[in-house]
Design a protein around this motif. Structure first.
Motif, PDB file in Angstrom:
ATOM      1  N   ARG A 120     -12.165   5.347   2.010  1.00  0.00           N
ATOM      2  CA  ARG A 120     -11.769   4.614   0.807  1.00  0.00           C
ATOM      3  C   ARG A 120     -12.099   5.479  -0.391  1.00  0.00           C
ATOM      4  O   ARG A 120     -13.225   5.995  -0.487  1.00  0.00           O
ATOM      5  CB  ARG A 120     -12.540   3.281   0.707  1.00  0.00           C
ATOM      6  CG  ARG A 120     -12.089   2.432  -0.487  1.00  0.00           C
ATOM      7  CD  ARG A 120     -12.864   1.131  -0.610  1.00  0.00           C
ATOM      8  NE  ARG A 120     -14.112   1.324  -1.324  1.00  0.00           N
ATOM      9  CZ  ARG A 120     -14.828   0.340  -1.879  1.00  0.00           C
ATOM     10  NH1 ARG A 120     -14.423  -0.914  -1.774  1.00  0.00           N
ATOM     11  NH2 ARG A 120     -15.956   0.592  -2.509  1.00  0.00           N
ATOM     12  N   LEU A 153      -3.601  11.213  -0.581  1.00  0.00           N
ATOM     13  CA  LEU A 153      -3.252  11.265   0.843  1.00  0.00           C
ATOM     14  C   LEU A 153      -3.005  12.671   1.397  1.00  0.00           C
ATOM     15  O   LEU A 153      -3.497  12.973   2.491  1.00  0.00           O
ATOM     16  CB  LEU A 153      -2.053  10.337   1.121  1.00  0.00           C
ATOM     17  CG  LEU A 153      -1.797  10.030   2.600  1.00  0.00           C
ATOM     18  CD1 LEU A 153      -3.003   9.418   3.282  1.00  0.00           C
ATOM     19  CD2 LEU A 153      -0.589   9.115   2.741  1.00  0.00           C
ATOM     20  N   ALA A 166      -6.659   4.577   6.036  1.00  0.00           N
ATOM     21  CA  ALA A 166      -7.135   4.879   4.680  1.00  0.00           C
ATOM     22  C   ALA A 166      -6.837   3.703   3.760  1.00  0.00           C
ATOM     23  O   ALA A 166      -5.694   3.261   3.664  1.00  0.00           O
ATOM     24  CB  ALA A 166      -6.453   6.148   4.162  1.00  0.00           C
ATOM     25  N   LYS A 222      -5.894   2.248   0.440  1.00  0.00           N
ATOM     26  CA  LYS A 222      -5.145   2.940  -0.602  1.00  0.00           C
ATOM     27  C   LYS A 222      -4.677   2.083  -1.769  1.00  0.00           C
ATOM     28  O   LYS A 222      -4.319   2.625  -2.802  1.00  0.00           O
ATOM     29  CB  LYS A 222      -3.926   3.634   0.027  1.00  0.00           C
ATOM     30  CG  LYS A 222      -4.272   4.968   0.651  1.00  0.00           C
ATOM     31  CD  LYS A 222      -4.784   5.920  -0.416  1.00  0.00           C
ATOM     32  CE  LYS A 222      -5.206   7.264   0.100  1.00  0.00           C
ATOM     33  NZ  LYS A 222      -5.903   8.045  -0.927  1.00  0.00           N
ATOM     34  N   ALA A 251      -0.058   3.188  -2.257  1.00  0.00           N
ATOM     35  CA  ALA A 251       0.107   3.628  -0.862  1.00  0.00           C
ATOM     36  C   ALA A 251       1.472   4.261  -0.606  1.00  0.00           C
ATOM     37  O   ALA A 251       1.566   5.374  -0.080  1.00  0.00           O
ATOM     38  CB  ALA A 251      -0.126   2.447   0.085  1.00  0.00           C
ATOM     39  N   GLU A 258       1.993   7.635  -2.352  1.00  0.00           N
ATOM     40  CA  GLU A 258       1.170   8.699  -1.753  1.00  0.00           C
ATOM     41  C   GLU A 258       1.780   9.173  -0.433  1.00  0.00           C
ATOM     42  O   GLU A 258       1.718  10.351  -0.091  1.00  0.00           O
ATOM     43  CB  GLU A 258      -0.264   8.216  -1.535  1.00  0.00           C
ATOM     44  CG  GLU A 258      -1.023   8.080  -2.841  1.00  0.00           C
ATOM     45  CD  GLU A 258      -2.533   8.132  -2.664  1.00  0.00           C
ATOM     46  OE1 GLU A 258      -3.025   8.777  -1.722  1.00  0.00           O
ATOM     47  OE2 GLU A 258      -3.232   7.523  -3.480  1.00  0.00           O
TER      48      GLU A 258
END
Ligand SMILES: C[S@@+](CC[C@H](N)C(=O)[O-])C[C@H]1O[C@@H](n2cnc3c(N)ncnc32)[C@H](O)[C@@H]1O
Length: 198
Positions: free
Chosen positions: A118, A123, A142, A144, A148, A151
């Motif tokens: 986190r 990314l 992950a 995000k 998200a 990335e």
């Protein structure tokens, strides 16, 4: 156990600058529950590596939520690993180990079923640090948030180079019992290839 960890974060974690004082009133929703929902993406008896654990988020919470999993917290900064080691000892968390390393130091040495993180890096960089730690068939998970999808678009070349399956964006914790608003958004990337290098 989670209540004792919350008390450690609110006490020593704040005094030692590992968590901002403004986070204390929202520790449960923004930090503990928000991280605990990752447990549903951890298979039974899995090995888990949390890259850039900081004060233990999300890895230490996953270790509490999933006593069947073996969790390794990877964090390079001494001030943070000291807190993590004290927390693991205080909570008597026998399934959780702290490693003072950068993730890259474990490439070619260790592999895990799940590699969590986190707020560690964008990314493309995170994939480079984390995918070599993922066992074939395992996954990076992950946290995000709302960036998200963009990335993932930025990481297209890295995803192809590192032998990754098509990433999924998964929202966790919107329903009962967590009722998170907003829910926790994670990017999950399964590793396909046997031969992945950092
Ligand atoms: C912004 S903090 C996030 C901490 C925690 N995951 C959280 O969400 O509260 C990023 C952490 O990543 C760690 N970090 C940075 N580069 C790293 C690397 N190459 N390998 C492992 N950890 C790293 C830093 O030391 C720091 O503790």
């Amino acid at each position: 156990m989670a209540e004792r960890y919350a008390a450690l974060l609110a006490g020593a974690g704040t005094v030692r600058g590992l968590i901002g004082p403004r986070e204390v009133p929202r520790l449960w929703e923004r930090h503990l529950v928000n991280c605990a929902v990752l447990a549903e993406l951890v298979p039974a008896n899995a090995s888990v590596c949390d890259v850039g654990s900081g004060a233990g988020l999300p890895g230490l919470v996953v270790a509490i939520a999933r006593p069947d999993a073996r969790v390794v917290l990877v964090e390079p900064l001494l001030r943070r690993t000291s807190f993590l080691e004290e927390a693991v000892a205080e909570l008597d968390l026998s399934n959780c180990e702290v490693r003072r390393e950068r993730a890259e130091a474990l490439h070619g040495v260790e592999r895990y079923d799940v590699v969590t993180s986190r707020a560690v890096a964008p990314l493309p960089k995170l994939l480079g640090w984390s995918m070599p730690l993922v066992a074939p068939g395992g996954a990076l998970v992950a946290m995000k948030g709302s960036r998200a999808a963009s990335e993932i678009a930025d990481a297209a070349e890295t995803l192809a180079r590192l032998g990754c399956d098509t990433p999924e964006v998964i929202e966790l914790g919107a329903g009962e019992p967590a009722r998170l608003d907003p829910p926790t958004t994670v990017v999950r990337v399964v590793r396909l290839d046997e031969d992945v290098r950092g």
